[in-house]
Design a protein around this motif. Structure first.
Motif, PDB file in Angstrom:
ATOM      1  N   UNK A 351      63.621 -48.236  69.622  1.00 16.94           N
ATOM      2  CA  UNK A 351      62.645 -47.787  68.639  1.00 16.94           C
ATOM      3  C   UNK A 351      62.348 -46.315  68.775  1.00 16.94           C
ATOM      4  N   UNK A 352      62.394 -45.824  70.025  1.00 12.97           N
ATOM      5  CA  UNK A 352      62.127 -44.409  70.276  1.00 12.97           C
ATOM      6  C   UNK A 352      63.114 -43.515  69.543  1.00 12.97           C
ATOM      7  N   UNK A 353      64.379 -43.934  69.532  1.00 10.42           N
ATOM      8  CA  UNK A 353      65.369 -43.123  68.812  1.00 10.42           C
ATOM      9  C   UNK A 353      65.076 -43.114  67.326  1.00 10.42           C
ATOM     10  N   UNK A 354      64.699 -44.294  66.779  1.00 12.41           N
ATOM     11  CA  UNK A 354      64.375 -44.375  65.359  1.00 12.41           C
ATOM     12  C   UNK A 354      63.159 -43.506  65.043  1.00 12.41           C
ATOM     13  N   UNK A 355      62.183 -43.546  65.972  1.00 15.52           N
ATOM     14  CA  UNK A 355      60.960 -42.774  65.782  1.00 15.52           C
ATOM     15  C   UNK A 355      61.265 -41.283  65.797  1.00 15.52           C
TER      16      UNK A 355
END
Lengths: 407, 426
Positions: A351-355
């Motif tokens: 999710x961090x990469x998407x964020x």
């Protein structure tokens, strides 16, 4: 630093002695800290706080937007993205989470096996690198039929990881060298060793290439992906996840049902008592470090044979060796707890990469959240103090404050 | 009967006290030197540059024939190894004097450099200056580590203290335009990390190694996040600190070789000399030092005579953080000049290695840190002049040496007895 009886004794209690409520609250607090950081650095919030007293609602709304945007990007990136077309695409984030969780769980299991024996294995990075190099080398040098080749690669990686971990185990058992220092140093030794091999023609460097990168693995060594199995989508989730589930069950069985696991835990609880009871403590140190390194090796194999099969560089460990420590702490060193912890951190990472892509929130924020979670979980009294929870009742394993301790 | 067994025990004891580690190691290195001198001898001339531009006294470069010099030095080394062997066999102390080992190491280094630089020039002064530059943050880190460990708190968070020190020095130094304020901010940054470490390790009795590792992750994440979100958005405002100017010491800086290396430096390097001496003096010559060592060696005894163990530990960990923070400032206010993500790059762990290699002694740890800095610089220079030794093996050296040191194969290393253990009053 050689005699650390009370320390390991206490660690075990601390890691396994808390309760689930503390874990949940710690995760909540950590996400709160992350939100505060997002709000403080968001340009729109900063603009709106310029006229905070004239129109306070604007600042609050902007802050809400920033947090909401980040959270929804995190969820869409890690679990389910309803805005995409087709079920396979919508569910893809979840499979990505499982993909990233795979090596985290394997290496985290390794750290927790060491923890349960009263040892710190900070050498996950080195063990993964050595194992990845071994798996990679077998994967392109020795053509073999399909499932056999993959299994030989995995076994080779596990064996090399176990050997690298075993170095620290031997030194601890024979000379009393502190395993924390030895494993940290061996991380760097492994890194430079693998870097050297990766840029040396005839060793691990891809033929005809000048860069420090290995050749691609042969098809017979690559782990099948979920897409291969179902024939749809472009899932990266690979058979390594199945191996990790099996490893979790195996570690659970070893730790909780086998004689070896009993000796591990006995030494972890109190090496002196274990010695008096006739357990060969030195041997346990060696076996535990080898098992720990072997599990880190499994993480390395899953990286090379599952995630990055087209050739790798010296960054193949991707910080998993260190993340594994936080995963093991989060899972309180219980195998299925580690499994859950690995899934959570895998989700945070994905999710961090998407964020980062959607909301321009740097991925480093995830490191902060992870660190805060582990800090809080390691200090249950602090979480209880924050939420004004009562201390555990009679038979409490942890002191509320050190001063209150009598022992 | 009993007298016979008595003599046997005595002779067994003397046999045990005779250590073969040193002669064996020296023989191994002598063999390497002999191989370099005869088996894989290189021809040509090796040149050692002894002056830097701007020196008052210009020394002519020293040029020696490579093959002959290396061979001669290799024979000297072999002789020294035999001497060490003889000293262990027949010498009074049955051990190798440390001075002999030091001479051996220097001769070996010269032989190796001569061999590696066949047909090239090695700027000796530049090599030493670069080594000092790389060693300075390590020294501050190591001094912080020594104080922490002497007080009984293992400081794995050195990496985080260096990194936050570098970060806060860059931001404060840049915003205020005052490098001195940046230095103060760096100390504050180091103290902040140290206080979290102390709070968790001492008040909440969380394991020191765990807290240290997690703090490193926390600082890496926090500085990385703020670097991308804040520092990059306005680099001129937040990330362009003025560097400290070079202040040559009048007189001393004119000495050939030594002058430019030691006395043509910035204030942070001079601060390092002072800090190394002050920590040594403080630890071994003052009441403060006695207390620190007491709580690290035997907290119960210290408590009995009225020293507040946890309080002493708490504030000394904070002091250690301040010193490590200065090391971080060296990156942003001296050598690099701006903050970049993860710029300390594992230096904190090398500093930890220097603490152990220096056997928890401030002066020895300082020299260990400088040695590691020198090895790193030697590696990069050998890469430039095209040495046949792969650079990775040079980079690996500090870590391998530390593993040997911890395992007791090189010298005898004994940590403060109560290091890493929380003190719970009963």
């Amino acid at each position: 630093m050689t005699q650390d009886t009370p320390r390991s004794h206490r660690i075990l209690r601390e890691i396994s002695g808390g309760n689930a409520v503390v874990s949940v609250l710690a995760i909540g607090l950590a996400l709160l800290v992350g939100s505060v950081l997002i709000v403080l650095t968001d340009p729109e919030v900063q603009a709106a706080s310029g006229y905070l007293f004239a129109r306070p609602a604007d600042a609050v709304l902007a802050a809400g937007d920033a947090i909401g945007g980040a959270c929804s990007a995190l969820f869409q990136g890690a679990v389910f993205n309803g805005t995409r077309v087709g079920w396979a695409n919508q569910i893809k984030p979840l499979t990505e989470t499982l993909t990233l969780a795979t090596p985290l769980i394997a290496a985290g299991l390794g750290v927790s096996v060491a923890f349960r024996s009263g040892l710190f294995n900070i050498g996950g990075r080195g063990q993964m690198l050595v194992a990845a190099a071994a798996a990679g080398w077998i994967s392109w040098s020795f053509p073999m039929p399909y499932p056999l080749h993959m299994l030989v690669c995995v076994l080779g990686a596990v064996a090399c990881g176990a050997l690298w971990g075993g170095v620290a185990g031997v030194l601890k058992a024979r000379t009393g060298a502190h395993e924390v220092i030895v494993t940290i140093m061996l991380n760097y030794v492994a890194f430079y060793l693998v870097s050297f091999l990766l840029r040396t023609p005839g060793a691990l460097q891809a033929p005809g290439s000048n860069g420090p990168k290995s050749p691609a693995a042969l098809d017979t060594a690559v782990m099948p992906t979920l897409s291969d199995l179902l024939g749809i989508g472009s899932f990266r989730l690979h058979a390594g996840f199945v191996l990790v589930v099996a490893a979790t069950s195996l570690v659970w069985w070893v730790l909780n049902r086998s004689g070896l696991g009993f000796r591990f835990r006995a030494v972890g609880e109190n090496p002196d008592a274990a010695r008096v009871a006739g357990i060969e403590v030195r041997r346990v140190y060696l076996v535990a470090m080898m098992m720990s390194g072997g599990l880190a090796g499994l993480a390395g194999a899953s990286q090379v044979l599952g995630t990055t099969t087209t050739g790798f560089g010296s960054g193949i460990d991707a910080g998993i060796g260190f993340d594994a420590i936080t995963v093991a702490l989060l899972g309180r060193s219980r195998p299925w707890g580690v499994f859950a912890g690995g899934l959570l951190f895998g989700a945070l990472k994905t999710g961090g990469y998407a964020m980062q892509a959607a909301q321009t929130v740097p991925i480093d924020l995830i490191l902060v959240v992870q660190a805060v979670i582990v800090l809080l979980i390691a200090a249950p009294p602090l979480v209880r103090a924050v939420f004004r929870l009562p201390a555990p009742a009679a038979g409490a394993r942890l002191p509320r404050t050190p001063k209150a301790v009598t022992r | 009967m009993s007298s016979v067994s008595g003599t046997a025990t005595v002779s067994a004891r003397t046999a045990v006290s005779r250590s073969w580690k040193a002669p064996i190691a020296l023989y191994a290195f002598a063999v390497i030197a002999l191989v370099l001198g005869f088996a894989v001898a290189r021809t040509g001339t090796s040149t050692f540059g002894l002056t830097t531009p701007g020196d008052l006294v210009a020394l002519a470069p020293l040029a020696v024939p490579t093959g002959g010099t290396v061979a001669a030095l290799a024979l000297v080394l072999a002789g020294l190894a035999v001497a060490a062997h003889a000293l262990v066999l027949f010498g009074a102390g049955r051990r190798v004097p440390r001075r002999l080992v030091a001479v051996f190491a220097i001769v070996f280094l010269v032989a190796f450099l001569t061999w590696a630089s066949a047909g090239r020039t090695i700027p000796v002064t530049g090599l030493l200056i670069g080594g000092l530059a790389l060693g300075t943050p390590l020294v501050f880190g190591a001094l912080g580590g020594v104080i922490g460990e002497r007080a009984g708190v293992v400081n794995v968070a050195l990496e985080g203290q260096l990194l936050l020190g570098a970060f806060s020095a860059a931001v404060v130094g840049s915003v205020t335009g005052q490098p001195v304020l940046g230095l103060v901010a760096a100390m504050a940054g180091g103290v902040l990390v140290a206080l979290i470490l102390a709070t968790f390790a001492i008040r909440y009795v969380v394991d020191q190694v765990i807290v240290g590792i997690v703090l490193n992750v926390l600082v890496t994440g926090l500085t990385g996040f703020l670097y991308v979100k804040v520092l990059k958005s306005d680099a001129d405002l937040f990330n362009a600190p003025d560097r400290f100017p070079v202040l040559p010491v009048p007189g001393l800086s004119a000495i050939p070789i030594v002058g430019p290396v030691l006395f043509r430096q910035t204030i942070i390097v001079y601060l390092m000399y002072v800090a190394a001496f002050a920590v040594w003096f403080g630890l071994f010559r003052t009441r403060w030092g006695l207390r620190v060592r007491a709580v690290g060696e035997h907290p119960t005894a210290a408590d009995t005579v009225g020293i507040d163990v946890n309080r002493t530990r708490f504030w000394n960990v904070a002091l250690a953080g301040a010193i490590a923070g200065v090391g971080g400032a060296y990156f942003t206010l001296d050598s690099v000049g701006a903050f970049t993500k993860e710029m300390t790059n594992g230096m904190g762990f090398i500093a930890l290695a220097a603490v152990i290699f220096g056997r928890w002694h401030p002066i020895r740890a300082t020299f260990a840190a400088l040695l590691f800095g020198f090895a790193t610089n030697l590696q990069s220079m050998l890469g430039i002049i095209g040495s046949p030794v792969p650079s990775e093996f040079m980079l690996m050296l500090p870590y391998v040496i530390t593993v040997f040191a911890v395992a007791g194969l090189v010298g005898r290393s004994r940590a403060p007895a109560a290091g890493g253990k929380p003190y719970l009053k009963s």
